[in-house]
Design a protein around this motif. Structure first.
Motif, PDB file in Angstrom:
ATOM      1  N   PRO A  70      15.767   8.216  -6.474  1.00 41.04           N
ATOM      2  CA  PRO A  70      15.944   7.236  -7.556  1.00 41.04           C
ATOM      3  C   PRO A  70      16.495   5.891  -7.101  1.00 41.04           C
ATOM      4  O   PRO A  70      16.175   4.854  -7.712  1.00 41.04           O
ATOM      5  CB  PRO A  70      16.922   7.943  -8.502  1.00 41.04           C
ATOM      6  CG  PRO A  70      16.681   9.402  -8.263  1.00 41.04           C
ATOM      7  CD  PRO A  70      16.419   9.502  -6.785  1.00 41.04           C
ATOM      8  N   ASP A  71      17.324   5.881  -6.049  1.00 40.24           N
ATOM      9  CA  ASP A  71      17.919   4.628  -5.590  1.00 40.24           C
ATOM     10  C   ASP A  71      17.023   3.868  -4.620  1.00 40.24           C
ATOM     11  O   ASP A  71      17.417   2.815  -4.114  1.00 40.24           O
ATOM     12  CB  ASP A  71      19.290   4.881  -4.965  1.00 40.24           C
ATOM     13  CG  ASP A  71      19.232   5.765  -3.731  1.00 40.24           C
ATOM     14  OD1 ASP A  71      20.300   6.019  -3.143  1.00 40.24           O
ATOM     15  OD2 ASP A  71      18.133   6.203  -3.356  1.00 40.24           O
ATOM     16  N   GLY A  72      15.840   4.383  -4.342  1.00 38.74           N
ATOM     17  CA  GLY A  72      14.912   3.702  -3.462  1.00 38.74           C
ATOM     18  C   GLY A  72      15.235   3.797  -1.989  1.00 38.74           C
ATOM     19  O   GLY A  72      14.626   3.089  -1.180  1.00 38.74           O
ATOM     20  N   SER A  73      16.183   4.645  -1.626  1.00 34.49           N
ATOM     21  CA  SER A  73      16.581   4.776  -0.230  1.00 34.49           C
ATOM     22  C   SER A  73      15.504   5.443   0.619  1.00 34.49           C
ATOM     23  O   SER A  73      15.526   5.348   1.844  1.00 34.49           O
ATOM     24  CB  SER A  73      17.887   5.559  -0.124  1.00 34.49           C
ATOM     25  OG  SER A  73      17.756   6.860  -0.676  1.00 34.49           O
ATOM     26  N   SER A  74      14.587   6.110  -0.026  1.00 34.05           N
ATOM     27  CA  SER A  74      13.461   6.724   0.658  1.00 34.05           C
ATOM     28  C   SER A  74      12.219   6.500  -0.196  1.00 34.05           C
ATOM     29  O   SER A  74      12.264   6.710  -1.404  1.00 34.05           O
ATOM     30  CB  SER A  74      13.698   8.214   0.877  1.00 34.05           C
ATOM     31  OG  SER A  74      12.606   8.818   1.538  1.00 34.05           O
ATOM     32  N   ASP A  75      11.145   6.065   0.430  1.00 37.03           N
ATOM     33  CA  ASP A  75       9.935   5.804  -0.338  1.00 37.03           C
ATOM     34  C   ASP A  75       8.680   5.992   0.500  1.00 37.03           C
ATOM     35  O   ASP A  75       8.732   6.165   1.711  1.00 37.03           O
ATOM     36  CB  ASP A  75       9.954   4.398  -0.942  1.00 37.03           C
ATOM     37  CG  ASP A  75       9.979   3.290   0.088  1.00 37.03           C
ATOM     38  OD1 ASP A  75      10.297   2.142  -0.294  1.00 37.03           O
ATOM     39  OD2 ASP A  75       9.674   3.543   1.276  1.00 37.03           O
ATOM     40  N   ILE A  76       7.565   5.957  -0.175  1.00 38.34           N
ATOM     41  CA  ILE A  76       6.253   5.959   0.467  1.00 38.34           C
ATOM     42  C   ILE A  76       5.593   4.627   0.140  1.00 38.34           C
ATOM     43  O   ILE A  76       5.594   4.197  -1.016  1.00 38.34           O
ATOM     44  CB  ILE A  76       5.371   7.117  -0.032  1.00 38.34           C
ATOM     45  CG1 ILE A  76       6.001   8.460   0.329  1.00 38.34           C
ATOM     46  CG2 ILE A  76       3.975   7.017   0.561  1.00 38.34           C
ATOM     47  CD1 ILE A  76       5.227   9.649  -0.208  1.00 38.34           C
ATOM     48  N   THR A  77       5.060   3.982   1.150  1.00 38.55           N
ATOM     49  CA  THR A  77       4.423   2.688   0.977  1.00 38.55           C
ATOM     50  C   THR A  77       2.923   2.811   1.176  1.00 38.55           C
ATOM     51  O   THR A  77       2.461   3.440   2.125  1.00 38.55           O
ATOM     52  CB  THR A  77       4.989   1.659   1.962  1.00 38.55           C
ATOM     53  OG1 THR A  77       6.396   1.514   1.746  1.00 38.55           O
ATOM     54  CG2 THR A  77       4.322   0.302   1.763  1.00 38.55           C
ATOM     55  N   TYR A  78       2.177   2.204   0.277  1.00 40.46           N
ATOM     56  CA  TYR A  78       0.724   2.205   0.350  1.00 40.46           C
ATOM     57  C   TYR A  78       0.227   0.772   0.489  1.00 40.46           C
ATOM     58  O   TYR A  78       0.816  -0.168  -0.061  1.00 40.46           O
ATOM     59  CB  TYR A  78       0.107   2.833  -0.905  1.00 40.46           C
ATOM     60  CG  TYR A  78       0.553   4.248  -1.169  1.00 40.46           C
ATOM     61  CD1 TYR A  78      -0.094   5.322  -0.565  1.00 40.46           C
ATOM     62  CD2 TYR A  78       1.617   4.520  -2.018  1.00 40.46           C
ATOM     63  CE1 TYR A  78       0.310   6.626  -0.803  1.00 40.46           C
ATOM     64  CE2 TYR A  78       2.029   5.815  -2.265  1.00 40.46           C
ATOM     65  CZ  TYR A  78       1.372   6.870  -1.655  1.00 40.46           C
ATOM     66  OH  TYR A  78       1.772   8.159  -1.892  1.00 40.46           O
ATOM     67  N   TRP A  79      -0.868   0.619   1.216  1.00 43.22           N
ATOM     68  CA  TRP A  79      -1.447  -0.695   1.441  1.00 43.22           C
ATOM     69  C   TRP A  79      -2.943  -0.699   1.153  1.00 43.22           C
ATOM     70  O   TRP A  79      -3.641   0.273   1.438  1.00 43.22           O
ATOM     71  CB  TRP A  79      -1.261  -1.138   2.891  1.00 43.22           C
ATOM     72  CG  TRP A  79       0.162  -1.400   3.280  1.00 43.22           C
ATOM     73  CD1 TRP A  79       1.011  -0.537   3.894  1.00 43.22           C
ATOM     74  CD2 TRP A  79       0.884  -2.615   3.080  1.00 43.22           C
ATOM     75  NE1 TRP A  79       2.230  -1.140   4.096  1.00 43.22           N
ATOM     76  CE2 TRP A  79       2.181  -2.414   3.608  1.00 43.22           C
ATOM     77  CE3 TRP A  79       0.568  -3.851   2.512  1.00 43.22           C
ATOM     78  CZ2 TRP A  79       3.157  -3.408   3.583  1.00 43.22           C
ATOM     79  CZ3 TRP A  79       1.537  -4.838   2.477  1.00 43.22           C
ATOM     80  CH2 TRP A  79       2.807  -4.616   3.015  1.00 43.22           C
ATOM     81  N   GLY A  80      -3.409  -1.797   0.609  1.00 40.12           N
ATOM     82  CA  GLY A  80      -4.832  -2.011   0.496  1.00 40.12           C
ATOM     83  C   GLY A  80      -5.364  -2.559   1.801  1.00 40.12           C
ATOM     84  O   GLY A  80      -4.611  -2.825   2.740  1.00 40.12           O
ATOM     85  N   LYS A  81      -6.666  -2.739   1.876  1.00 41.14           N
ATOM     86  CA  LYS A  81      -7.286  -3.238   3.100  1.00 41.14           C
ATOM     87  C   LYS A  81      -7.246  -4.751   3.220  1.00 41.14           C
ATOM     88  O   LYS A  81      -7.502  -5.293   4.290  1.00 41.14           O
ATOM     89  CB  LYS A  81      -8.734  -2.749   3.179  1.00 41.14           C
ATOM     90  CG  LYS A  81      -8.858  -1.240   3.322  1.00 41.14           C
ATOM     91  CD  LYS A  81     -10.313  -0.807   3.417  1.00 41.14           C
ATOM     92  CE  LYS A  81     -10.433   0.695   3.583  1.00 41.14           C
ATOM     93  NZ  LYS A  81     -11.849   1.134   3.649  1.00 41.14           N
ATOM     94  N   GLY A  82      -6.921  -5.428   2.143  1.00 42.76           N
ATOM     95  CA  GLY A  82      -6.776  -6.869   2.173  1.00 42.76           C
ATOM     96  C   GLY A  82      -8.007  -7.613   1.683  1.00 42.76           C
ATOM     97  O   GLY A  82      -9.121  -7.106   1.720  1.00 42.76           O
ATOM     98  N   THR A  83      -7.777  -8.829   1.220  1.00 42.00           N
ATOM     99  CA  THR A  83      -8.856  -9.723   0.824  1.00 42.00           C
ATOM    100  C   THR A  83      -8.538 -11.113   1.363  1.00 42.00           C
ATOM    101  O   THR A  83      -7.401 -11.580   1.286  1.00 42.00           O
ATOM    102  CB  THR A  83      -9.038  -9.744  -0.708  1.00 42.00           C
ATOM    103  OG1 THR A  83     -10.171 -10.542  -1.059  1.00 42.00           O
ATOM    104  CG2 THR A  83      -7.802 -10.286  -1.417  1.00 42.00           C
ATOM    105  N   LEU A  84      -9.527 -11.755   1.941  1.00 41.75           N
ATOM    106  CA  LEU A  84      -9.319 -13.035   2.608  1.00 41.75           C
ATOM    107  C   LEU A  84      -9.404 -14.193   1.626  1.00 41.75           C
ATOM    108  O   LEU A  84     -10.357 -14.307   0.860  1.00 41.75           O
ATOM    109  CB  LEU A  84     -10.354 -13.223   3.719  1.00 41.75           C
ATOM    110  CG  LEU A  84     -10.313 -14.558   4.473  1.00 41.75           C
ATOM    111  CD1 LEU A  84      -8.990 -14.726   5.206  1.00 41.75           C
ATOM    112  CD2 LEU A  84     -11.484 -14.644   5.446  1.00 41.75           C
ATOM    113  N   VAL A  85      -8.389 -15.044   1.687  1.00 44.26           N
ATOM    114  CA  VAL A  85      -8.364 -16.278   0.906  1.00 44.26           C
ATOM    115  C   VAL A  85      -8.382 -17.446   1.883  1.00 44.26           C
ATOM    116  O   VAL A  85      -7.517 -17.548   2.752  1.00 44.26           O
ATOM    117  CB  VAL A  85      -7.110 -16.366   0.015  1.00 44.26           C
ATOM    118  CG1 VAL A  85      -7.018 -17.737  -0.651  1.00 44.26           C
ATOM    119  CG2 VAL A  85      -7.138 -15.271  -1.036  1.00 44.26           C
TER     120      VAL A  85
END
Length: 122
Positions: free
Chosen positions: A103-118
């Motif tokens: 609950p305090d965010g001390s441990s998490d899982i992070t997800y990423w997209g592949k990105g889009t070019l601007v």
């Protein structure tokens, strides 16, 4: 297990606007924090903006006032509205999501997209 797909990138002239979209494969209400990062050529990835499941937002100081992050829970989509674009905004923009394991965010899982070019032309 969470898939993030960005869209909306492309070529725009300086001073123009662009809206990026990030579609998630699950309810974004269940994802504690979502955000946008960007990486310019030769530079490290940097934070652009974040939005929590409760709607609180944060922005990089240099971008505050030009960029706006928002979400549509019904569409499982987070947006990044980019205004008054400058050539230095040219980068690959990545969608990010954090799922807290505690609950305090001390441990998490992070997800990423592949990105889009601007690309912003001068």
């Amino acid at each position: 297990q969470v898939q993030l797909v960005e869209s909306g990138g492309g070529l725009v002239q300086a001073g123009g606007s662009l809206r990026l979209s990030c579609a998630a494969s699950r309810s974004i209400v269940s994802l504690n924090v979502m955000g946008w990062y960007r990486q310019a050529p030769g530079k490290q990835r940097e934070l652009v903006a974040t939005i929590t499941s409760g709607g609180a937002t944060t922005y990089a100081d240099s971008l505050k006032g030009r960029f706006v992050i928002s979400r549509d829970n019904a569409k499982n989509t987070v947006y990044l509205q980019m205004n008054s674009l400058k050539p230095e905004d040219t980068a690959v923009y990545y969608c990010n999501a954090r799922l807290f394991l505690r609950p305090d965010g001390s441990s998490d899982i992070t997800y990423w997209g592949k990105g889009t070019l601007v690309t912003v032309s001068s």
